[in-house]
Design a protein around this motif. Structure first.
Motif, PDB file in Angstrom:
ATOM      1  N   ASP A   1      12.461  10.230  -7.965  1.00 45.34           N
ATOM      2  CA  ASP A   1      13.285   9.946  -9.121  1.00 45.34           C
ATOM      3  C   ASP A   1      12.894   8.601  -9.905  1.00 45.34           C
ATOM      4  OD1 ASP A   1      15.801   8.001  -8.423  1.00 45.34           O
ATOM      5  OD2 ASP A   1      14.846   8.958  -6.471  1.00 45.34           O
ATOM      6  N   HIS A   2      13.574   8.543 -11.166  1.00 48.53           N
ATOM      7  CA  HIS A   2      13.221   7.463 -11.876  1.00 48.53           C
ATOM      8  C   HIS A   2      14.006   6.081 -11.062  1.00 48.53           C
ATOM      9  CE1 HIS A   2      12.341   9.794 -15.891  1.00 48.53           C
ATOM     10  NE2 HIS A   2      11.344   9.859 -14.848  1.00 48.53           N
ATOM     11  N   GLY A   3      15.123   6.311 -10.776  1.00 47.53           N
ATOM     12  CA  GLY A   3      15.832   5.172 -10.070  1.00 47.53           C
ATOM     13  C   GLY A   3      15.175   4.499  -9.002  1.00 47.53           C
ATOM     14  N   THR A   4      14.691   5.365  -7.953  1.00 48.90           N
ATOM     15  CA  THR A   4      13.714   4.701  -6.825  1.00 48.90           C
ATOM     16  C   THR A   4      12.517   4.349  -7.326  1.00 48.90           C
ATOM     17  OG1 THR A   4      14.878   6.594  -5.405  1.00 48.90           O
ATOM     18  CG2 THR A   4      13.037   5.452  -4.503  1.00 48.90           C
ATOM     19  N   LEU A   5      11.768   4.918  -8.390  1.00 47.78           N
ATOM     20  CA  LEU A   5      10.590   4.310  -8.947  1.00 47.78           C
ATOM     21  C   LEU A   5      10.736   3.058  -9.388  1.00 47.78           C
ATOM     22  CD1 LEU A   5       7.776   5.167  -9.656  1.00 47.78           C
ATOM     23  CD2 LEU A   5       8.347   6.030 -11.569  1.00 47.78           C
ATOM     24  N   LEU A   6      11.939   3.128 -10.210  1.00 46.89           N
ATOM     25  CA  LEU A   6      12.247   1.681 -10.825  1.00 46.89           C
ATOM     26  C   LEU A   6      12.538   0.475  -9.920  1.00 46.89           C
ATOM     27  CD1 LEU A   6      14.551   1.184 -14.124  1.00 46.89           C
ATOM     28  CD2 LEU A   6      14.731  -0.361 -12.012  1.00 46.89           C
ATOM     29  N   ALA A   7      13.202   0.927  -8.853  1.00 44.00           N
ATOM     30  CA  ALA A   7      13.270  -0.071  -7.772  1.00 44.00           C
ATOM     31  C   ALA A   7      12.171  -0.457  -7.082  1.00 44.00           C
ATOM     32  CB  ALA A   7      14.326   0.353  -6.826  1.00 44.00           C
ATOM     33  N   SER A   8      11.238   0.482  -7.042  1.00 44.79           N
ATOM     34  CA  SER A   8       9.974   0.387  -6.349  1.00 44.79           C
ATOM     35  C   SER A   8       9.163  -0.775  -6.996  1.00 44.79           C
ATOM     36  CB  SER A   8       9.197   1.717  -5.988  1.00 44.79           C
ATOM     37  OG  SER A   8      10.021   2.473  -5.325  1.00 44.79           O
ATOM     38  N   TYR A   9       9.312  -0.549  -8.320  1.00 40.19           N
ATOM     39  CA  TYR A   9       8.441  -1.521  -9.303  1.00 40.19           C
ATOM     40  C   TYR A   9       8.916  -2.918  -9.165  1.00 40.19           C
ATOM     41  CZ  TYR A   9       6.488   2.451 -11.839  1.00 40.19           C
ATOM     42  OH  TYR A   9       5.603   3.604 -12.205  1.00 40.19           O
ATOM     43  N   GLU A  10      10.423  -2.985  -9.046  1.00 38.71           N
ATOM     44  CA  GLU A  10      10.926  -4.060  -8.841  1.00 38.71           C
ATOM     45  C   GLU A  10      10.547  -5.010  -7.470  1.00 38.71           C
ATOM     46  OE1 GLU A  10      13.432  -6.997  -6.948  1.00 38.71           O
ATOM     47  OE2 GLU A  10      14.167  -4.968  -6.687  1.00 38.71           O
ATOM     48  N   LEU A  11      10.414  -4.018  -6.481  1.00 37.59           N
ATOM     49  CA  LEU A  11      10.007  -4.601  -5.141  1.00 37.59           C
ATOM     50  C   LEU A  11       8.662  -5.124  -5.226  1.00 37.59           C
ATOM     51  CD1 LEU A  11      11.802  -2.280  -2.602  1.00 37.59           C
ATOM     52  CD2 LEU A  11      12.306  -4.529  -3.040  1.00 37.59           C
ATOM     53  N   LEU A  12       7.664  -4.289  -5.859  1.00 36.76           N
ATOM     54  CA  LEU A  12       6.266  -4.505  -6.018  1.00 36.76           C
ATOM     55  C   LEU A  12       6.197  -5.789  -6.679  1.00 36.76           C
ATOM     56  CD1 LEU A  12       4.745  -1.252  -6.543  1.00 36.76           C
ATOM     57  CD2 LEU A  12       4.110  -2.646  -4.719  1.00 36.76           C
ATOM     58  N   GLY A  13       7.089  -6.194  -7.846  1.00 37.67           N
ATOM     59  CA  GLY A  13       6.925  -7.280  -8.493  1.00 37.67           C
ATOM     60  C   GLY A  13       7.229  -8.540  -7.734  1.00 37.67           C
ATOM     61  N   GLY A  14       8.351  -8.378  -6.890  1.00 37.45           N
ATOM     62  CA  GLY A  14       8.840  -9.367  -6.005  1.00 37.45           C
ATOM     63  C   GLY A  14       7.661  -9.647  -4.868  1.00 37.45           C
ATOM     64  N   GLU A  63       0.905  -1.202  -0.021  1.00 33.37           N
ATOM     65  CA  GLU A  63      -0.167  -0.015  -0.007  1.00 33.37           C
ATOM     66  C   GLU A  63       0.833   1.373   0.101  1.00 33.37           C
ATOM     67  OE1 GLU A  63      -3.275   2.228   2.991  1.00 33.37           O
ATOM     68  OE2 GLU A  63      -2.729   0.149   3.446  1.00 33.37           O
ATOM     69  N   ARG A  64       1.743   1.323   0.963  1.00 28.30           N
ATOM     70  CA  ARG A  64       2.926   2.316   0.871  1.00 28.30           C
ATOM     71  C   ARG A  64       3.791   2.763  -0.350  1.00 28.30           C
ATOM     72  NH1 ARG A  64       1.250   6.358   4.211  1.00 28.30           N
ATOM     73  NH2 ARG A  64       1.240   5.654   6.592  1.00 28.30           N
ATOM     74  N   LEU A  65       4.173   1.370  -0.936  1.00 34.89           N
ATOM     75  CA  LEU A  65       4.794   1.764  -2.286  1.00 34.89           C
ATOM     76  C   LEU A  65       3.862   2.175  -3.468  1.00 34.89           C
ATOM     77  CD1 LEU A  65       7.173  -1.440  -1.867  1.00 34.89           C
ATOM     78  CD2 LEU A  65       7.908   0.842  -1.772  1.00 34.89           C
ATOM     79  N   LEU A  66       2.717   1.525  -3.371  1.00 34.73           N
ATOM     80  CA  LEU A  66       1.718   2.125  -4.554  1.00 34.73           C
ATOM     81  C   LEU A  66       1.397   3.598  -4.378  1.00 34.73           C
ATOM     82  CD1 LEU A  66      -0.798  -0.815  -4.702  1.00 34.73           C
ATOM     83  CD2 LEU A  66       1.033  -0.220  -6.599  1.00 34.73           C
ATOM     84  N   GLU A  67       1.478   3.822  -3.061  1.00 35.31           N
ATOM     85  CA  GLU A  67       1.126   5.387  -2.889  1.00 35.31           C
ATOM     86  C   GLU A  67       2.185   6.243  -3.358  1.00 35.31           C
ATOM     87  OE1 GLU A  67      -0.066   8.324   1.015  1.00 35.31           O
ATOM     88  OE2 GLU A  67       0.332   6.131   1.144  1.00 35.31           O
ATOM     89  N   ALA A  68       3.601   5.919  -2.826  1.00 33.18           N
ATOM     90  CA  ALA A  68       4.576   6.529  -3.570  1.00 33.18           C
ATOM     91  C   ALA A  68       4.701   6.570  -5.084  1.00 33.18           C
ATOM     92  CB  ALA A  68       5.963   6.058  -2.491  1.00 33.18           C
ATOM     93  N   CYS A  69       4.507   5.408  -5.596  1.00 34.57           N
ATOM     94  CA  CYS A  69       4.762   5.344  -6.890  1.00 34.57           C
ATOM     95  C   CYS A  69       3.656   6.072  -7.704  1.00 34.57           C
ATOM     96  CB  CYS A  69       4.699   3.866  -7.120  1.00 34.57           C
ATOM     97  SG  CYS A  69       6.060   3.168  -6.882  1.00 34.57           S
TER      98      CYS A  69
END
Length: 986
Positions: free
Chosen positions: A774-787, A757-763
């Protein structure tokens, strides 16, 4: 007789206030002097708290009550209880008329004890700690190592206080050995800001040994910071409220010599307040009906019974100090020393003052001193302060001692008084910026407003603004900067631009970005040529403001109007402009341009002088962060380190905390978690000292990430929740980053639904138009959500996240390339574990090459899991062993534990504390990392954790973490056993 130290040997503030190891109850008119009446509940609470201290360690006890309620008398009982339980009680008191003197209550409590143990402590305190402590305690000043600057040209930032507070905490731990310590501080409602900050630090970072800290104060006068300590302490805290005596207790207090009618009248007149009751009861010559309406009047009656000579000396003593010497009181009273001693005989006999240690005297109660001080004529008091200031100057007393009298006696235009106040302010500025700001303001008040003094006043206003900002008085600092703007001539555009930029920075720290922007635009409109060199600083600040709002188009538009250099620019401006260019280009997706700009800025920063860096540190900070976001972590760390050193040397705390936060983030990416934790903790402490909500959110965000990846999920979630709860930075980068970090911490804490929920909000998946990070943190967040989706059995969702990672990745940024195959591996692991293993292996190689060691470890962990599911147990064990070792070297305890559990599931026997069955490459004997070997060697040499922390520039907490790993790897449970095993041959 005790040796007296000359004024020249006295340390930071130079004023000796000596402690007592025992407390003496006040003399009264009771039937049994010294007997405590009532207060059973308080005494029971005291006994329980002392017992808890002995059994469990640190405790905070607050004793709150109105003036005269009997707090000091109760503290005497607490000291007795503490001593009976084996704790050493040390008692100190803050004083109303000396409340600006830095750390006065601590000096009063500890200095005598320190003098007695000075030689013993010398071998247990690191030289750097001893130097810091010598700036506070006169007893340590004479034997302190030769002063050396903490770093480079000296540290003028407010972070000097943080290191001093750490040294004070270490000192308290040393004093607590072996039986424990009861530090009792009375009247802390009069404590200076430095003492309040230290107490806050001590509660947030408790001593390790059995230490009881007791604070007594008046609730109506105490500062919010001190009042909040009991809440901050949580389970470590206990509060006792001291109320009035009831009628039966008043009768017992007065004794059988007072009839019931008079006792009731005294009870009603005093309200059951013991001090008021005692003052009224002293007036035995009056009938009950003749009692004055207030106790102040009762005290005046008591003073009226004194001879004129004794009253004069009492008034002089009240002007002199809380604890005074007869000779100085004689100077203030303009009488011979012998006459002063004769008067003191009467004052002691009347119990107005009482004898203290070393031939000094003290009023029986602060209220008595206040009444005596106010009984003197205002003009006489002014002259008395002047006489004392002059005499102290003759004795060579430090400016910090004279300043207290000059601020009361100095008259308008008195240059000597103003110069003394400025000298005193500069002496205490690193450790006590609030006091420094107060004295600078007093000095400015004494200076005439005329052309001859304009330049000096402008300089002092700039100094005052900095002191106010460093001390967390950002509103006052902002107002002073605005005052400076009003005084600067309209045509002095260069200095006006500098002042406006400082003012805008403070508005930003106050979370007032609109006011900051309006100020900058207004100053630009005043300039006849908005493209002139003088306008560049204002435009650069506008760029920074736009970037904070994630309005990178506006930032780029301003930068497009600025050339790379100009003939009339001051040195350093070209470097600063270059430092700002990478971030908006990166944010706009122009990666090639961002990389070229970063290269250009790197070259200019590399050849710039420190003086030029100091002028433009806010711009350099943007370069540092941009380099981290671009994946150029080694370059970022190099620039962060240099900018940090310059910020410390120039006192720019409001930028230093930001630099420390960025450095912590870079260290997390590089997998240097112990250093990241240390740096993030210092950033948090600096932000708290600064009292800036924005900087605190920045710092807490990085502490949240570092703690989460280190394995301390509780601390991580707490830091992340505090950052989000702060409620500042709405709609800006830093508010979003706090939510993303909290998501990472919740995932580490095993709370996947909340984390998602928090990651989706941040993204930006919960209603935001565009992601504000930033794109790097966004990209890393997408990868965490996928995992997370894959782990919860949703492969289609994991595949969708992997597609988004691939779409967002940029081939020009190899630092993030490894996240693409890692995200694909998450999605495939359930259906095709062999393919997932291959992708995870590819990811591990790419991430390791990009210095993203933690992410490389996560990829190895994913590869090991996938190989196991594909039936290749041998390869699975190898990858899991490599992951565990990498995590252990990085300090990622929880991830290392997960890798070890997976190894055991595959049948590998792993010793406790090891990341695998054998030491990995780069480890030393017993499987210790280089840092663990270093700490183990220092333990074997007999150093304490605090001394190790200071020597290696780590936090005590980080040392303790490393030491727990050392014990586990060595298979021991004590420092002695560790030293024995390390020294054993073979």
């Amino acid at each position: 007789m005790r040796r007296r130290r000359p004024w020249c040997s006295v340390a930071l503030w130079g004023y000796e206030m000596k402690s007592r190891e025992t407390l003496r109850p006040g003399n009264g008119v009771t039937a049994a002097p010294g007997t405590l009446v009532g207060r059973r509940d308080a005494l029971d609470a005291f006994a329980a708290t002392v017992g808890a201290t002995r059994e469990h360690g640190f405790r905070l006890l607050t004793v709150a009550g109105e003036p005269g309620a009997g707090k000091t008398r109760l503290l005497a009982e607490l000291a007795t209880i503490a001593r009976e339980h084996g704790l050493t009680p040390l008692w100190g008191r803050a004083a109303e008329f000396e409340q600006l003197m830095p750390f006065s209550a601590l000096v009063d409590a500890l200095d005598d004890h320190l003098e007695a143990r000075c030689d013993e402590l010398a071998g247990r305190l690191d030289p750097a700690q001893a130097r810091r402590l010598a700036t506070v305690f006169p007893a340590l000043a004479a034997k302190a190592p030769h002063p050396e600057p903490d770093a480079g040209p000296g540290d003028r930032s407010g972070m000097v206080r943080y290191r001093l507070y750490r040294a004070l905490r270490q000192l308290i731990d040393e004093l607590a050995a072996p039986g424990g310590l009861a530090l009792i501080l009375d009247d802390v409602h009069w404590a200076d800001d430095g003492s309040a900050e230290f107490l806050d630090h001590l509660v947030r970072h408790p001593p390790r040994g059995p230490v009881l800290v007791t604070l007594a104060y008046r609730p109506a006068q105490v500062t919010p910071r001190v009042a909040a300590l009991a809440h901050i302490a949580g389970g470590y805290g206990n509060q006792v409220t001291v109320g009035p005596l009831d009628l039966a207790e008043v009768e017992a207090f007065l004794g059988p010599g007072v009839n019931r009618a008079r006792a009731r009248a005294l009870y009603e007149a005093s309200g059951g307040n013991p001090f008021y009751l005692e003052a009224l009861a002293r007036m035995s010559r009056l009938e009950v009906d003749d009692l004055p309406a207030t106790v102040r009047a009762a005290l005046r009656v008591e003073l009226g019974d004194l001879s004129p000579a004794s009253l004069l000396v009492a008034q002089a003593a009240a002007v002199t100090a809380d604890e005074f010497e007869p000779a100085l009181a004689a100077v203030a009273a303009q009488v011979e020393p012998a006459a002063a001693l004769d008067a003191l005989n009467e004052l002691v006999a009347r119990d107005i003052v009482r004898a203290a240690a070393g031939g000094r005297f003290r009023f029986r109660h602060p209220l008595v001193r206040q009444a005596v001080y106010e009984s003197a004529a205002a003009g006489w008091r002014l002259a008395a302060h002047g006489r004392l200031a002059a005499r102290l100057a003759e004795l060579g007393a430090p400016a910090t001692v004279r300043a207290r009298h000059y601020e009361r006696a100095g008259s308008f235009g008195d240059r000597r008084a103003a110069a003394t106040l400025v000298e005193a302010a500069r002496a205490v500025a690193p450790q006590a910026p609030v006091t420094a700001a107060h004295w600078l303001r007093k000095a400015l008040d004494l200076m005439p407003d005329e052309p001859a003094t304009l330049e000096e006043r402008l300089e002092l206003l700039m100094e005052l603004s900095r002191a106010q900002g460093v001390s967390g008085r950002l509103v006052e600092g902002r107002d002073t900067a605005r005052e400076l703007l009003r005084l600067l001539p309209p045509g002095d555009h260069a200095r006006r631009a500098r002042a406006a930029r400082i003012c805008a920075l403070m508005e930003r720290q106050l979370d007032r970005p609109h006011e900051a922007r309006a100020l900058l635009l207004d100053e630009l409109r005043r300039m006849p040529d908005p493209r002139a060199a003088e306008a560049v600083p204002l435009r650069m600040r506008l760029v920074a403001e736009s970037m904070m709002r994630v309005d990178f188009r506006a930032a780029q538009a301003v930068l497009d109007l600025m050339p790379d250099s100009a003939d009339d620019w001051e040195p350093g401006i070209a470097m600063a402009v270059a430092a700002l260019r990478p971030m908006p280009a990166y944010a706009a997706g122009r990666v090639a341009e961002a990389l070229r700009s970063a290269d250009a800025a790197d070259r200019l920063v590399g050849v710039a002088l420190d003086d030029h860096l100091a002028e433009w540190l806010d711009a350099v900070a943007w370069l540092c962060w941009a380099e981290t976001y671009l994946g150029r972590c080694s370059a970022a760390l190099r620039h962060f380190d240099r900018a940090e050193a310059v910020a410390r040397a120039t006192g720019q705390t409001y930028i230093l905390t930001n630099l420390l936060a960025g450095r912590a983030r870079t260290l997390v990416v590089l997998g240097r978690l112990p250093e990241a934790l240390e740096t993030a903790e210092e950033s948090v402490e600096g932000a708290r000292l600064l009292n800036s909500g924005q900087q605190l959110v920045f710092a807490l965000t990085q502490l949240c990430l570092a703690a989460a990846l280190s394995g301390d999920s509780g601390a991580a979630v707490s830091a992340g929740e505090e950052a989000v709860r702060a409620g500042v930075g709405g709609g800006e980068v830093w508010g979003t980053m706090a939510r993303q970090a909290l998501g990472v911490a919740l995932a580490a804490a095993g709370r996947p639904e909340e984390a998602t929920e928090r990651l989706l909000e941040a993204c930006g998946e919960a209603g935001a138009a565009t992601p504000r990070m930033d794109h790097g943190t966004l990209l890393a967040s997408y990868e965490l959500l996928g995992g997370a989706a894959a782990a919860q059995g949703r492969p289609a969702e994991a595949e969708a996240w992997a597609d988004r990672v691939a779409a967002l990745a940029d081939p020009l940024l190899p630092a993030f390339a490894g996240l693409v195959p890692l995200a694909r591996a998450h999605a495939l692991r359930g259906g095709d574990p062999g393919a997932a293993a291959a992708l995870a292996e590819e990811a591990a190689g790419l991430l390791a090459a990009a210095e993203r060691r933690l992410d490389a470890g996560r990829a190895l962990l994913a590869a090991g899991l996938a190989h196991g599911e594909a039936g290749d147990r041998r390869t699975a064990r190898e990858r899991l062993r490599a992951a565990a070792e990498l995590f252990r070297e990085c300090g990622a305890r929880a991830l290392a534990g997960q890798a070890v559990r997976e190894q055991r599931r595959l049948g590998v026997r792993v010793a406790p504390g090891h990341g695998g069955p054998a030491a990995g490459p780069g480890t030393g004997a017993h499987g210790l990392t280089p840092r663990e070997e270093e700490i183990a060697a220092l333990v074997a040499a007999g150093l304490t954790n605090g001394q190790i922390a200071d020597r290696l520039f780590l936090s005590v907490r980080t040392v303790e973490t490393h030491l727990s790993h050392v014990f586990a790897k060595l298979g021991v449970s004590s420092r002695v056993a560790a030293a024995t095993k390390l020294h054993r041959p073979g």
